[in-house]
Design an enzyme around this catalytic site. Structure first.
Site: not given
Length: 373
Positions: A119, A163, A188, A209, A229, A274, A276
């Site tokens: 990533t 990612q 990301d 995220d 999406r 959220r 991490w």
């Protein structure tokens, strides 16, 4: 009198020509100019990489200003020299893009067969130095996330580790300023993992995220847009995933921002964020970092109806015994103040800052001894 009148007309006409030239030509105060259509010289370069290579390495706090003319630049860049400023012609016409993703074979010098980007390494632009600025340009990761996301989970063509970072503030980055820029990606998009950073009057887009990391980042007067999406997902998206260390007061702070969406993004589908807890190697094993108590604050921000009524969501991590566990948002440092719009609500899951606490979130307090206009 006639002669004087003619001279005045000539003078005005000459001034208009010069003003017109200034509107299309980079200012003479730039230290370097990137223009693929110009012949290279001591000041003009055909690529951003060439201009970065020629930049001085001495840290004398003097900015090195690189102007990038309008165009599309397919380059994967690392800025490891301090005081670099990349300045585009316009955020809609100067674009830096690349299409690497986490699970792809790395093409870095010295990379071995089977060594992937991961990533952090997938980023189109990586910052590893202090006092870097970006203005009036776009940084994009063009990996085809949507096509991959549309595939079934058991489809053999599905690419794992998809990612794909646009901008990564890596170790060494501090006092980073981005103003009037666009950051484009899906999963990301922006990895804020080090130092202090300020994103002002900017546009950041993604879905999973897409703003994440442990750095101290302030977002002001910016648009945070949730994209579609490849196939339906519940939740549809998550805006942020902070991994702020418990000893750090500030994480991801949004002030006077707007949270928007593509038309395809459903109502009540997107979490603000959220918690991490990244898997970390400790002396007694590799597991989710228990000290990554993420912090995300939204102040005076407008939210469209895609933001969920609960606001926040849980996130999975690996326990010390190797089992998967769910980290709950109420155990993180997630708060709002004066949220507005159809996606704004107050309930027990969306904790609010007290009015007296908001005074702790000024630019001066967030950034400490870093002063910039």
């Amino acid at each position: 009198m006639i002669v004087r009148h003619i001279v005045s007309i000539i003078a005005i006409f000459s001034s208009l020509i010069l003003m017109s030239g200034c509107a299309t030509q980079p200012n003479a105060h730039y230290d370097a100019i990137v223009n693929a259509s110009e012949k290279p010289s001591t000041k003009t370069f055909i690529s951003i990489q060439a201009a970065l290579d020629a930049a001085p390495t001495i840290n004398n706090n003097k900015p090195h200003r690189i102007f990038i003319v309008a165009g599309n630049y397919y380059e994967k860049l690392v800025i490891a020299k301090p005081n670099i400023q990349l300045i585009g012609a316009d955020k809609n016409t100067t674009r830096i893009y690349y299409d690497a993703y986490a699970g792809q074979q790395s093409t870095d010098a010295g990379a071995t067969k089977g060594q992937i980007w991961g990533t952090p390494g997938s980023a189109t632009l990586i910052i590893r130095a202090a006092n870097i600025q970006l203005r009036h340009l776009t940084v994009e990761n063009t990996f085809n996330f949507l096509a991959n996301d549309a595939l079934a989970h058991d489809d053999p063509k599905l690419i794992p580790n998809s990612q794909a970072v646009a901008l990564h503030l890596d170790y060494g980055s501090d006092r980073f300023l981005a103003r009037d820029i666009r950051l484009l990606g899906y999963q990301d998009t922006l990895y804020v993992n080090s130092g202090r950073s300020w994103f002002d009057k900017s546009f950041i887009a993604g879905n999973v995220d897409f703003i994440f990391g442990k750095g101290n980042a302030l977002f002001t007067n910016s648009e945070i847009k949730t994209l579609g999406r490849g196939k339906p997902s519940s939740p549809h998206a998550y805006l942020v995933a902070p991994s702020t260390n418990i000893n750090n007061e500030y994480g991801l702070t949004f002030i006077d921002c707007i949270l928007t969406r593509d038309q395809s993004v459903p109502d009540n589908s997107t979490a603000l964020g959220r918690p991490w807890h990244p898997s970390t190697q400790f002396a007694d094993g590799r597991y989710a970092d228990p000290n990554a108590i993420g912090k995300a604050i939204f102040i005076n921000s407008w939210m469209d109806a895609h933001i969920t009524q609960d606001g926040w969501h849980s996130m999975a991590g690996t326990a010390k015994d190797g089992n998967k566990i769910q980290f709950q948002p109420q155990d993180a440092r997630f708060f709002e103040f004066n949220s507005k719009g159809p996606g704004a609500t107050i309930n027990s899951n969306r904790r609010q800052l007290h009015k007296s606490e908001v005074d702790n979130y000024t630019r001066e307090k967030i950034f400490g001894d870093w002063r910039i206009d």
